[in-house]
Design a protein around this motif. Sequence first.
Motif, PDB file in Angstrom:
ATOM      1  N   ASP A 520     -64.500  27.542 -24.435  1.00  0.00           N
ATOM      2  CA  ASP A 520     -64.579  27.868 -25.853  1.00  0.00           C
ATOM      3  C   ASP A 520     -65.990  27.633 -26.348  1.00  0.00           C
ATOM      4  O   ASP A 520     -66.762  26.863 -25.769  1.00  0.00           O
ATOM      5  CB  ASP A 520     -63.568  27.041 -26.661  1.00  0.00           C
ATOM      6  N   ALA A 551     -67.864  41.264 -24.813  1.00  0.00           N
ATOM      7  CA  ALA A 551     -66.572  40.568 -24.831  1.00  0.00           C
ATOM      8  C   ALA A 551     -65.499  41.559 -25.228  1.00  0.00           C
ATOM      9  O   ALA A 551     -65.771  42.568 -25.900  1.00  0.00           O
ATOM     10  CB  ALA A 551     -66.598  39.398 -25.824  1.00  0.00           C
ATOM     11  N   ALA A 553     -61.207  41.573 -26.491  1.00  0.00           N
ATOM     12  CA  ALA A 553     -59.952  40.902 -26.827  1.00  0.00           C
ATOM     13  C   ALA A 553     -58.857  41.966 -26.802  1.00  0.00           C
ATOM     14  O   ALA A 553     -58.933  42.965 -27.525  1.00  0.00           O
ATOM     15  CB  ALA A 553     -60.034  40.250 -28.205  1.00  0.00           C
ATOM     16  N   LEU A 571     -64.447  31.225 -30.139  1.00  0.00           N
ATOM     17  CA  LEU A 571     -63.623  31.944 -29.175  1.00  0.00           C
ATOM     18  C   LEU A 571     -63.148  31.015 -28.071  1.00  0.00           C
ATOM     19  O   LEU A 571     -63.879  30.118 -27.641  1.00  0.00           O
ATOM     20  CB  LEU A 571     -64.420  33.088 -28.528  1.00  0.00           C
ATOM     21  N   TYR A 573     -62.104  31.814 -24.227  1.00  0.00           N
ATOM     22  CA  TYR A 573     -62.348  32.999 -23.400  1.00  0.00           C
ATOM     23  C   TYR A 573     -62.383  32.635 -21.914  1.00  0.00           C
ATOM     24  O   TYR A 573     -62.588  31.481 -21.531  1.00  0.00           O
ATOM     25  CB  TYR A 573     -63.681  33.653 -23.787  1.00  0.00           C
ATOM     26  N   LEU A 588     -66.881  38.384 -21.415  1.00  0.00           N
ATOM     27  CA  LEU A 588     -65.968  37.375 -21.936  1.00  0.00           C
ATOM     28  C   LEU A 588     -64.633  38.055 -22.255  1.00  0.00           C
ATOM     29  O   LEU A 588     -64.594  39.010 -23.035  1.00  0.00           O
ATOM     30  CB  LEU A 588     -66.540  36.740 -23.206  1.00  0.00           C
ATOM     31  N   VAL A 590     -61.447  37.517 -24.149  1.00  0.00           N
ATOM     32  CA  VAL A 590     -61.090  36.605 -25.238  1.00  0.00           C
ATOM     33  C   VAL A 590     -59.593  36.309 -25.211  1.00  0.00           C
ATOM     34  O   VAL A 590     -58.764  37.218 -25.222  1.00  0.00           O
ATOM     35  CB  VAL A 590     -61.499  37.196 -26.595  1.00  0.00           C
ATOM     36  N   GLU A 591     -59.253  35.022 -25.187  1.00  0.00           N
ATOM     37  CA  GLU A 591     -57.866  34.576 -25.244  1.00  0.00           C
ATOM     38  C   GLU A 591     -57.428  34.257 -26.667  1.00  0.00           C
ATOM     39  O   GLU A 591     -56.247  34.398 -27.001  1.00  0.00           O
ATOM     40  CB  GLU A 591     -57.693  33.313 -24.375  1.00  0.00           C
TER      41      GLU A 591
END
Length: 597
Positions: A520, A551, A553, A571, A573, A588, A590-591
Amino acid sequence: MNWQRCRPLWRAISTPEEIPGVEKTIRRRAVDPPAAWQDTPLHPLLARVYAARGVADPADLELGLGQLLRPERLLHADRAAAVLADAIAADRHILIVGDYDADGATSTALAVAALRAFGAKNVGYLVPNRFEYGYGLTPEIVELALAQGSPELIVTVDNGISSIDGVAAARDAGITTVITDHHLAGQTLPQADVIVNPNQDGCTFPSKNLAGVGVIFYIMLALRSELRERGWFREREAPNLGQFTDLVALGTVADVVPLDRNNRILVAAGLQRIRQGQARPGIMALLEVASRSSQSVVASDLGFAVGPRINAAGRLDDISLGIECLLQEDWSAARELAAALHQKNQDRRIIEADMQDQALRLLDDLSVAADAAPIAMTLYQADWHQGVIGILASRIKDRLHRPTIAFADGDPGEIKGSARSIPGIHIRDILDAVATRHPGMILKFGGHAMAAGLTLPRKAYADFQRAFTEEVERHARDVHLQAVVESDGELSPRDLSLETATTLRYAGPWGQHFPEPVFDGVFDVVHQRLVGEKHLKLVLSAPGSGELLDAIAFNVDLQRWPDPSATQLQLAYRLDVNEYRGRSSVQLVVEHIVPSR
């Protein structure tokens, strides 16, 4: 559509704004590498990541097949091997009875292919169609097997531990039965000739996390030893069982069993075989139709690309299509079968999307006057597809971070449910407790801590909702019901590199209970846009660093993103390698996104 049947479950409901998913918190793992790591040349970041996953000694990272737990430690594996050796020597008809998911398909394919490699001349398989016969070795399946060729030996793979009536029917027909399974056993075991299951009472096998394919692989190891002792290989070459580790890796990852060290050894061996181009044509073809490179394959490719395409056959039709793909030795035929599985997976996605839309509309309808997520969730729609309710339950569970069961109509007067749970709430134990407190309410059930299946009388649905909710409430008192993203901390700008991403990618294998590293940090937003209608593509810059980072998501809340006002984001990630047109770059994935305040 009769949605009101779901109402009795809810103690408190999310507000409409929360429906796209419960709010998550980012929590950093506070782990210092133990002293054993201090003298290792391993990158400090990797040492920190491994220590956070319980690896206390760098020696535990040795994942060669020579480090596997020995098969003689698996209770009754030797007895199963003896029965199989006798059957091969006497040229008896051996029938493998499998399950209709990816673990069952790989287990079946491995059993058939390995027995043939050992010299068995009369071996076949039968997998119940989930819509006609349900799960496991039932009396109806025994009857079908007798009609198709009168087997002398039935071997179950990835099922059988609860097949009391089916085993009795086989015994009455004079058929020897060997149960190989990994599911949790009930209070009564079937009266099979041999049961091999690391989770049965009395089995001291250290790894209780073998998938069904892992159990049958161990039995094949024991069988090779048994045949060698009998002199079976004096006139024929003993097969190298390493050739089947691609199947073991696929089934293990797809069944989402915990990747303890023993399972990581099995998965690592299979991945290495695939990367070297030595995998079965069916697996290579499935990677191809999924646009995954076999040379750079990782565990997540098996779990998110190959496994779902095999599962789609069992969910929508007949898993035999997936088994035949895995057994196929001809490249062109394997490609045709893989293409058919790919199309079934496309069809499954369409069905799932429609069911999920219906379920989310229900959540909207029920969230008018409440302000918190429910303790548990059950959903029932008569015309939902039986083969897809498990995925639906998983999606809703992920959104609400609550145990969830989705039901569809089954046999006349019955409904079938597929349950998914969260850490700390053992869903099979919940169902067992409901069945104990309310005899007759559940007709049958089985499964694991995180996933289970069950059948109810349709008329018992409302009563089951209340009983299920009450039981979850009892078990959830000490469970953290807030969704949490576990982070391995912040990365320095120097570590936000392709080199670090590549190192992490191949440092696993990552999976259940051995998760891929997530980090993060706070980033400046340079650019944001939607791609593919629901994925957020970002260009970021880490504060203090002028280097730009790509990145992405996936499946964002379209009511919140893109957000033109967002200039800085926190983020969570994963650091990944993006391969496009022969060029590799760091990306990245992204979570979780926390907007700037």
